[in-house]
Design an enzyme around this catalytic site. Structure first.
Site, mmCIF file in Angstrom:
data_model
loop_
_atom_site.group_PDB
_atom_site.id
_atom_site.type_symbol
_atom_site.label_atom_id
_atom_site.label_comp_id
_atom_site.label_asym_id
_atom_site.label_seq_id
_atom_site.Cartn_x
_atom_site.Cartn_y
_atom_site.Cartn_z
ATOM 1 N N SER A 1 112.279 -7.738 11.103
ATOM 2 C CA SER A 1 113.411 -6.843 11.390
ATOM 3 C C SER A 1 114.195 -6.573 10.119
ATOM 4 O O SER A 1 114.591 -7.498 9.427
ATOM 5 C CB SER A 1 114.373 -7.487 12.393
ATOM 6 O OG SER A 1 113.702 -7.880 13.547
ATOM 7 N N HIS B 1 111.787 -1.721 14.047
ATOM 8 C CA HIS B 1 110.414 -2.083 13.704
ATOM 9 C C HIS B 1 109.569 -0.827 13.568
ATOM 10 O O HIS B 1 109.509 -0.015 14.484
ATOM 11 C CB HIS B 1 109.832 -3.020 14.751
ATOM 12 C CG HIS B 1 110.428 -4.383 14.675
ATOM 13 N ND1 HIS B 1 111.625 -4.682 15.243
ATOM 14 C CD2 HIS B 1 110.013 -5.506 14.042
ATOM 15 C CE1 HIS B 1 111.911 -5.949 14.984
ATOM 16 N NE2 HIS B 1 110.953 -6.470 14.256
ATOM 17 N N HIS C 1 106.938 -9.081 19.437
ATOM 18 C CA HIS C 1 107.682 -10.314 19.732
ATOM 19 C C HIS C 1 107.364 -10.802 21.146
ATOM 20 O O HIS C 1 107.057 -10.008 22.031
ATOM 21 C CB HIS C 1 109.192 -10.053 19.620
ATOM 22 C CG HIS C 1 109.654 -9.739 18.245
ATOM 23 N ND1 HIS C 1 109.593 -8.468 17.722
ATOM 24 C CD2 HIS C 1 110.182 -10.529 17.272
ATOM 25 C CE1 HIS C 1 110.060 -8.491 16.479
ATOM 26 N NE2 HIS C 1 110.420 -9.726 16.187
ATOM 27 N N TYR D 1 109.452 -11.680 23.273
ATOM 28 C CA TYR D 1 110.417 -11.145 24.252
ATOM 29 C C TYR D 1 110.039 -9.765 24.774
ATOM 30 O O TYR D 1 110.679 -9.264 25.699
ATOM 31 C CB TYR D 1 111.844 -11.136 23.670
ATOM 32 C CG TYR D 1 112.040 -10.334 22.401
ATOM 33 C CD1 TYR D 1 111.983 -8.950 22.380
ATOM 34 C CD2 TYR D 1 112.317 -10.992 21.198
ATOM 35 C CE1 TYR D 1 112.182 -8.232 21.218
ATOM 36 C CE2 TYR D 1 112.513 -10.293 20.025
ATOM 37 C CZ TYR D 1 112.444 -8.911 20.047
ATOM 38 O OH TYR D 1 112.630 -8.216 18.879
ATOM 39 N N GLU D 2 108.996 -9.160 24.194
ATOM 40 C CA GLU D 2 108.556 -7.867 24.734
ATOM 41 C C GLU D 2 107.786 -8.050 26.043
ATOM 42 O O GLU D 2 107.506 -7.071 26.736
ATOM 43 C CB GLU D 2 107.723 -7.119 23.686
ATOM 44 C CG GLU D 2 108.605 -6.639 22.529
ATOM 45 C CD GLU D 2 107.812 -6.106 21.351
ATOM 46 O OE1 GLU D 2 107.139 -5.089 21.520
ATOM 47 O OE2 GLU D 2 107.863 -6.723 20.273
ATOM 48 N N ALA E 1 114.055 -11.797 10.079
ATOM 49 C CA ALA E 1 115.515 -11.863 10.044
ATOM 50 C C ALA E 1 115.903 -13.110 10.823
ATOM 51 O O ALA E 1 115.313 -13.395 11.866
ATOM 52 C CB ALA E 1 116.103 -10.628 10.704
ATOM 53 N N MET F 1 113.383 -15.285 16.352
ATOM 54 C CA MET F 1 112.560 -15.027 17.543
ATOM 55 C C MET F 1 111.124 -14.631 17.188
ATOM 56 O O MET F 1 110.473 -13.909 17.933
ATOM 57 C CB MET F 1 113.203 -13.909 18.376
ATOM 58 C CG MET F 1 114.654 -14.173 18.752
ATOM 59 S SD MET F 1 115.399 -12.755 19.553
ATOM 60 C CE MET F 1 117.142 -13.230 19.528
ATOM 61 N N SER F 2 110.646 -15.101 16.049
ATOM 62 C CA SER F 2 109.289 -14.697 15.640
ATOM 63 C C SER F 2 108.643 -15.805 14.816
ATOM 64 O O SER F 2 109.067 -16.955 14.849
ATOM 65 C CB SER F 2 109.349 -13.392 14.832
ATOM 66 O OG SER F 2 109.971 -13.607 13.587
ATOM 67 N N ASN G 1 122.882 -13.021 9.557
ATOM 68 C CA ASN G 1 124.158 -13.353 10.215
ATOM 69 C C ASN G 1 124.309 -14.865 10.260
ATOM 70 O O ASN G 1 123.318 -15.593 10.218
ATOM 71 C CB ASN G 1 124.182 -12.792 11.655
ATOM 72 C CG ASN G 1 122.993 -13.296 12.466
ATOM 73 O OD1 ASN G 1 121.882 -12.787 12.350
ATOM 74 N ND2 ASN G 1 123.238 -14.332 13.262
ATOM 75 N N HIS H 1 123.267 -6.639 17.167
ATOM 76 C CA HIS H 1 121.921 -6.353 16.662
ATOM 77 C C HIS H 1 121.940 -5.303 15.550
ATOM 78 O O HIS H 1 121.223 -5.414 14.558
ATOM 79 C CB HIS H 1 121.004 -5.910 17.805
ATOM 80 C CG HIS H 1 119.571 -5.745 17.404
ATOM 81 N ND1 HIS H 1 118.837 -6.777 16.833
ATOM 82 C CD2 HIS H 1 118.725 -4.687 17.469
ATOM 83 C CE1 HIS H 1 117.607 -6.344 16.568
ATOM 84 N NE2 HIS H 1 117.512 -5.086 16.942
HETATM 85 N N1 HPA Z 1 119.419 -15.747 16.418
HETATM 86 C C1 HPA Z 1 118.151 -15.453 16.753
HETATM 87 N N2 HPA Z 1 117.443 -14.523 16.126
HETATM 88 C C2 HPA Z 1 118.022 -13.869 15.105
HETATM 89 C C3 HPA Z 1 119.341 -14.128 14.707
HETATM 90 C C4 HPA Z 1 120.074 -15.130 15.398
HETATM 91 O O1 HPA Z 1 121.247 -15.421 15.097
HETATM 92 N N3 HPA Z 1 119.607 -13.303 13.652
HETATM 93 C C5 HPA Z 1 118.476 -12.572 13.438
HETATM 94 N N4 HPA Z 1 117.517 -12.902 14.322
#
Ligand code: HPA
Length: 266
Positions: free
Chosen positions: A33, A65, A87, A89-90, A117, A204-205, A228, A240
């Site tokens: 991402s 993406h 991912h 989560y898809e 990310a 998440m990857s 973040n 996001h």
């Molecule tokens: N948590 C989970 N996935 C992420 C985050 C997060 O804070 N930042 C970017 N991807």
């Protein structure tokens, strides 16, 4: 009907990939991402193909993406850039998540750079900072492997590739990446739990792809971009769009780093 065999689907995708992009790729980079601008540091691709046009791939759904595989050169090396990944989560299951890695392996790739990310758990993490993944906590409760495939993960994130990365950027931090299924961000209590478990980064990857790569005999470098502070670390809410924007701002510089890293691969 039986489920399609993942190895056969990957072989079919690799055949189409090499028909479109040529043979001889031995490195792949998966752009996470916000990492798309990093791909531009590799210059104009020699060729590219839509990910959704290859067998077993569906066009990625996550915002930010791309959905392309590019063939680029770094010195004598031919490199596949995957812009976009699937991912967990898809909701399509584990196979599509690791299909890109299996396709790259079937196309002859021996080294993969997995970028992502991530939320930073360490107070010293800064937005836009790159952190080498030294190890992971796979908290997805899934594995890309089935059957009696007892793969050793002791050196999953190759120590020698991390050393090579630090020969370019000596101050590059390292950390343990906790992989969760998402798609929601974590609660502050979950982030406190993850810190107790030894995590430095959360995302998440990557973890399932790294396992699939190792099972295919591919050497892995993992690189997170802190987009973040993880939930509850600063009290800021997570957004996001802000995560993606932070990625974009730092990605160009990280692209230069990736080009140099691949140029120095033994
Ligand atoms: N948590 C989970 N996935 C992420 C985050 C997060 O804070 N930042 C970017 N991807």
């Amino acid at each position: 009907m039986n489920a399609p065999d993942p190895a056969a689907t990957a072989a079919a995708a690799a055949a189409d990939l090499t028909a479109a992009l040529g043979n001889g790729h031995d490195v792949a980079v998966v752009m996470g991402s916000g990492w798309a601008p990093a791909a531009d540091a590799f210059g104009e691709p020699a060729a590219s193909v839509g990910i959704g046009d290859l067998p077993g791939f569906a066009a990625p759904t996550a915002v930010g993406h791309g959905g392309q595989v590019r063939s680029v050169r770094v010195g004598d090396r031919r490199v596949l850039l995957f812009l976009g990944r699937t991912h967990l989560y898809e909701g399509r299951g584990v196979e599509p998540v690791v299909h890109g890695i299996r396709t790259a392996a079937a196309a002859g790739v021996r080294t993969v750079v997995l970028t992502n990310a991530a939320g930073g758990l360490a107070p010293e993490h800064r937005v836009g900072q790159a952190v080498l993944i030294s190890d992971h906590l796979n908290l997805t409760a899934r594995s890309p492997l089935v059957g009696a495939t007892f793969v050793d993960l002791t050196d999953l994130y190759s120590a020698r590739l991390r050393e090579l990365a630090r020969s370019i950027e000596p101050d590059l931090a390292e950390g343990v990446y906790a992989a969760l299924p998402g798609p929601h961000y974590e609660t502050p209590a979950e982030i406190r739990m993850l810190r107790t478990l030894g995590a430095d980064l959360v995302g998440m990857s990557t973890a399932l792809e790294a396992i699939a790569a190792r099972a295919a005999g591919i050497e892995v470098l993992g690189l997170s971009m802190v987009t973040n502070a993880a939930a509850g670390i600063t009290g800021e809410k997570l957004d996001h769009e802000e995560v993606l924007a932070a990625g974009k701002a730092a990605a160009g510089r990280l692209g230069q780093f990736l080009v140099e890293f691949i140029g120095r691969l033994p």
